[in-house]
Every structure is written in structure tokens, then in C-alpha cells.
Design a protein around this motif. Sequence first.
Motif, short mmCIF file in Angstrom:
data_model
loop_
_atom_site.label_atom_id
_atom_site.label_comp_id
_atom_site.label_asym_id
_atom_site.label_seq_id
_atom_site.Cartn_x
_atom_site.Cartn_y
_atom_site.Cartn_z
N HIS A 150 0.83 -1.20 0.00
CA HIS A 150 0.00 0.00 0.00
C HIS A 150 0.86 1.25 0.00
CE1 HIS A 150 -3.30 -2.68 1.17
NE2 HIS A 150 -2.44 -3.21 2.02
N ALA A 151 0.24 2.36 -0.31
CA ALA A 151 0.87 3.68 -0.20
C ALA A 151 -0.22 4.68 0.13
CB ALA A 151 1.56 4.06 -1.49
N ALA A 153 -3.49 0.99 -7.51
CA ALA A 153 -4.83 1.51 -7.83
C ALA A 153 -5.41 2.22 -6.61
CB ALA A 153 -5.75 0.37 -8.25
N HIS A 154 -6.17 3.26 -6.87
CA HIS A 154 -6.84 4.02 -5.81
C HIS A 154 -7.88 3.14 -5.13
CE1 HIS A 154 -10.00 6.95 -4.48
NE2 HIS A 154 -8.94 7.45 -3.89
N VAL A 155 -7.83 3.09 -3.81
CA VAL A 155 -8.79 2.30 -3.04
C VAL A 155 -9.82 3.19 -2.37
CG1 VAL A 155 -9.04 0.72 -1.06
CG2 VAL A 155 -7.11 0.46 -2.62
N LEU A 185 -3.66 3.86 -1.84
CA LEU A 185 -3.44 3.09 -3.05
C LEU A 185 -2.96 1.69 -2.66
CD1 LEU A 185 -1.34 5.80 -4.89
CD2 LEU A 185 -3.78 5.44 -5.12
N THR A 186 -3.33 0.71 -3.47
CA THR A 186 -2.92 -0.67 -3.21
C THR A 186 -2.43 -1.31 -4.49
OG1 THR A 186 -4.49 -0.91 -1.39
CG2 THR A 186 -3.71 -2.94 -2.40
N CYS A 187 -1.39 -2.13 -4.35
CA CYS A 187 -0.87 -2.91 -5.46
C CYS A 187 -0.88 -4.38 -5.05
CB CYS A 187 0.56 -2.47 -5.80
SG CYS A 187 1.26 -3.37 -7.21
N PRO A 188 -1.85 -5.15 -5.55
CA PRO A 188 -1.86 -6.57 -5.26
C PRO A 188 -0.73 -7.27 -6.02
CG PRO A 188 -3.97 -5.85 -6.16
CD PRO A 188 -3.01 -4.73 -6.32
N ARG A 189 -0.21 -8.31 -5.45
CA ARG A 189 0.90 -9.05 -6.06
C ARG A 189 0.59 -9.43 -7.50
NH1 ARG A 189 5.14 -11.98 -3.77
NH2 ARG A 189 5.99 -13.49 -5.22
N ASP A 190 -0.65 -9.85 -7.78
CA ASP A 190 -0.99 -10.31 -9.13
C ASP A 190 -1.22 -9.16 -10.12
OD1 ASP A 190 -3.42 -9.40 -8.18
OD2 ASP A 190 -4.49 -11.27 -8.52
N SER A 191 -1.17 -7.91 -9.66
CA SER A 191 -1.33 -6.77 -10.56
C SER A 191 -0.02 -6.03 -10.81
CB SER A 191 -2.32 -5.76 -9.97
OG SER A 191 -3.60 -6.32 -9.91
N ALA A 192 1.02 -6.40 -10.07
CA ALA A 192 2.29 -5.69 -10.19
C ALA A 192 3.04 -6.13 -11.43
CB ALA A 192 3.14 -5.96 -8.95
N PRO A 193 3.83 -5.24 -11.99
CA PRO A 193 4.67 -5.63 -13.13
C PRO A 193 5.75 -6.60 -12.66
CG PRO A 193 5.27 -3.45 -12.37
CD PRO A 193 4.06 -3.86 -11.58
N ALA A 219 0.74 14.93 -7.45
CA ALA A 219 0.53 14.31 -8.77
C ALA A 219 1.71 13.45 -9.21
CB ALA A 219 0.24 15.39 -9.81
N ALA A 220 2.93 13.87 -8.91
CA ALA A 220 4.11 13.12 -9.35
C ALA A 220 4.14 11.73 -8.71
CB ALA A 220 5.38 13.88 -9.02
N SER A 221 3.91 11.66 -7.41
CA SER A 221 3.95 10.37 -6.72
C SER A 221 2.76 9.50 -7.15
CB SER A 221 3.96 10.57 -5.21
OG SER A 221 4.57 9.49 -4.57
N LEU A 222 1.61 10.09 -7.32
CA LEU A 222 0.44 9.33 -7.77
C LEU A 222 0.70 8.74 -9.16
CD1 LEU A 222 -2.41 11.68 -6.53
CD2 LEU A 222 -1.89 9.38 -5.66
N ALA A 223 1.36 9.50 -10.04
CA ALA A 223 1.67 9.01 -11.38
C ALA A 223 2.67 7.86 -11.33
CB ALA A 223 2.21 10.15 -12.25
#
Length: 184
Positions: A126-127, A146-148, A162-170, A134-138
Motif C-alpha cells: 500500500h501507499a 490503484a486508488h482504493v 493506493l494498493t498494489c496486489p501481487r498479481d497486478s504488479a509488473p 501528482a508526481a507520486s500518484l503518477a
Amino acid sequence: MNPSLHTDRLLLTPYTPADEEEFVALFQDVSVSRWMGDGPSTEAEDRALFGRIFSKVYAENRFEVWAVKVGGELVGHAEIKPTEASGGHELIYALAPSAWGRGLGTELALALVGHGFGTLGLTEVHATVAAENAASLAVLGRIGFAHVRDIQEDDGSTTRLLTCPRDSAPAVRTPGSSETSHTR
């Protein structure tokens, strides 16, 4: 104790007492500190914060905190830690203005995400970011966050969770190694 991490251009190491002046300078820079915590602090408060990294965070193995360096120069600060606001592990980072506009924010965020998924075994990271940053959000949006939800702060400002699930990360290279962690 914190491991050291490295990317193509960045070295993330545990702080040493010799880093205090550069740490304070980073946190005293209003263009940086305006996005950190409750905003700018006094020099005395930033020195006390630096001291707590050793007396609390490192001494009690609470979470991971790094000095971010390029060519031996401290250009940033990074953390990954459990937080109440996110209900999980949150990555936190700040870069000096001299490091802006060179892709180092993306490189740093990817290193933290890779460490969270690889070494820490997290299923999501999460973040929390000020809605005006705007820079950090970009940066975070480009790497799979993604915005939660929005959090309304006591001062009337808005913070985005914001959250980044393991299966959505590059696919990210595990920091400090040559292996790639495919997180999809």
C-alpha cells in the motif's frame, strides 16, 4: 536488521550516524517535507526522528528504513512498514529535488514493491499519498497501484490510499539480485 538493496542506479542501505546531516537536509527541504507525514518539521524534530531510527526502529527491529544513495550521495529516504491507515504494509519514499525527473522515483518504488513481495512475502503493498502529489500518484499508477479510497485528514486535506496486489504488479527484479520476480 535491514538488508541493503540495490537497483541499476540506487543503493538502499541502513542509515549510519554519518548520514544525519544529509537526512536532516532532505527532511528540512520544504519541497520534500510538504509531502511527508504532517508536513515540514523543525530541525530539532528531524534530528530526533533520525535518532529514533536507531533507538527504536533498528534497535527493536520494527520495520525497514533505508538511506537511498546514488554514487555515495544520499538522495532519498525509503521505508516499508505496517500501518494502521492501510491495514497492511505501506511503502514510503522521498527523493531530493536533485533526483527528480530522472526516473529514480519509479526505480525506488519498484525496488520497494519487489522487496515487499519477494523478501517479505506480502500479497499486496500500500501507499498513502496526498491527493495533490501528482508526481507520486503518477509513479505509483505506472507500476500497478490503484486508488482504493480517500482519507479525509484533520486539516481538511485528502490523502489517497493506493494498493498494489501481487498479481497486478509488473514483473520486478528482486532488489539486490539478478533474479526477476514475476508477480503476475
